[in-house]
Design a protein around this motif. Structure first.
Motif: not given
Length: 454
Positions: A155-172
């Motif tokens: 889920v973290q990887i998918l959220a990161n791919a959706m966010a487009g950046e290695n940023d904690g708030q964007a992943v959250r």
């Protein structure tokens, strides 16, 4: 980045329903731990405030004793028990923290009078995960919380791919976007396609190995199930499953971010107990947490940067290890395992630094209402439910009218034993002793005698 691990002698059988359990669905008890370390199958640092015994039943042996602890302490505890008591002196129930297939061998007894409960890994992708995990690592079968660890990282990887950046708030902000109902469904075997879809900004609904992985407003899992297992000389065998209906699903939010460009690097950390009291369980959990990246390498047009850190099965080293991962720039972390470690790391590291933490093993009810600014998620269920399952086994299967608890003196042990006590007494049973113990003592004879009312 893989760590070789000890082989686990786990045996699994087909799942059978437990009669009458449906009446417990949704009847949770909120019980918070008051300090200490650990939480659900996991870690301790020995600074808990709770003391030894609570009540005493006047010397009569209870019908059932419930033991809440971790593997390394469990070896000494059960060795002491069998040296002083016969196999028939009491029925014993244990919890997920003691679901270790090597325990009977290490104790030197088949432990046939011991049964237990643990969160079940019965999601839509369970079989696919089992095949990948056993093919990649040197295990006969997945262990406790390994499926939950795979899902936490996926889920973290998918959220990161959706966010487009290695940023904690964007992943959250994208965790529920890629997990909750509302998009095209993908399971573990379709994870590469799911990553490509998330990177393109498409709606994704990940359905995992451990469950459907639907996060409620507190970051907890919705519908859950538990397995009932028994020990024998070869390890342990799953005998039944208990299903709980979940609450209302939190709908899938709108995607946050523009997706990912090809070739970017997706980063995540793994924070697990690879040594100490939980080392036997933590190493395979950490292995499972790295599996999504191993599965995706070469299958998608992204790079994966991940790092493992050892909590040493203690809260302060967990904080130190988490700070190291955050300093190295990881925006989300699969961890911790112990409930107390997760609570301490959340308060001291995740929330202050805006980093997502997804625990695959922390089950303390205290985590539900943690003031975490929505940075803390978990893929196993709360122990408020496991206490109900234990009480159901004690009441209806064993036929017990009296019980005692022998529990690790930390957030995990305190909350889970109290959840059992509340449910058992609600059903008309009497708890004659509640006895706390510390991790990795040289002897547990005194505590065992108190729990057995000697």
């Amino acid at each position: 980045m893989r760590t070789d691990s000890r082989r686990r002698f786990l045996k699994r059988s087909g799942a059978l329903g437990v009669a009458g359990i449906a009446g417990l669905a949704g009847c949770t008890t909120e019980q918070t731990g008051d300090g200490g370390d650990g939480g659900d199958g996991t870690d301790t640092d020995g600074d808990d405030e709770t003391t030894g015994t609570a009540t005493d039943g006047g010397g009569s042996t209870p019908d059932v004793m419930v033991v809440v602890g971790y593997p390394q302490s469990g070896i000494q505890l059960f060795s002491d028990y069998y040296s002083d008591y016969g196999d028939d002196d009491a029925e014993i129930l244990v919890t997920d923290g003691l679901q270790d297939g090597e325990l009977p061998q290490d104790v030197g007894n088949d432990m046939s009078n011991v049964r237990g409960t643990a969160p079940s890994a019965s999601g839509p992708g369970a079989d696919a995960f089992t095949e990948m995990f056993t093919s990649e690592f040197d295990y006969d079968e997945p262990g406790v919380f390994t499926a939950q660890a795979y899902d936490a990282t996926a889920v973290q990887i998918l959220a990161n791919a959706m966010a487009g950046e290695n940023d904690g708030q964007a992943v959250r902000d994208n965790m529920r976007v890629v997990a909750n109902p509302g998009g095209e469904t993908f399971g573990p075997s379709e994870l590469p396609a799911a990553v490509e879809a998330a990177a393109a900004g498409e709606n994704v609904e990940y359905q995992g190995a451990s469950s459907n992985v639907v996060f409620d407003e507190n970051g907890d899992i919705g519908a859950v199930s538990y397995e009932v297992f028994g020990f024998d000389e070869d390890g342990y065998e799953t005998t039944d499953t208990v299903d709980f209906g979940g609450g209302e699903d939190v709908p899938q939010p709108e995607p946050q971010g523009d997706g990912s460009e090809s070739g970017r690097t997706i980063r995540f950390g793994v924070l697990q107990p690879e040594s100490g009291d939980l080392g036997n369980l933590g190493v395979p959990i950490a292995d499972a947490a790295t599996l999504p990246a191993l599965q995706l390498e070469g299958e998608v047009d992204f790079e994966f940067d991940y790092q493992r850190a050892d909590t040493q099965s203690q809260a302060q080293p967990a904080i130190d290890a988490a700070n190291s991962l955050v300093s190295d720039g990881y925006p989300s972390i699969t961890g911790a395992a112990s409930s107390e470690s997760t609570i301490q790391v959340a308060q001291n590291v995740f929330v202050p630094n805006g980093v997502v933490g997804v625990s695959p093993a922390s089950t303390s009810p205290a985590i539900t209402n943690l003031e975490d600014d929505d940075y803390v998620f978990r893929t196993p269920p709360s122990d408020a439910l496991q206490g109900r399952v234990l009480a159901q086994l004690a009441n209806e299967d064993i036929g017990a009218s009296t019980a005692s608890t022998l529990y690790l003196n930390n957030s995990y042990g305190q909350a889970l034993q109290q959840a059992f006590v509340d449910a058992f007494e609600e059903a008309g049973g009497e708890v004659v002793a509640q006895v706390a113990f510390e991790s990795q003592q040289s002897s547990y004879t005194s505590e065992i005698n108190q729990a057995m009312s000697r």
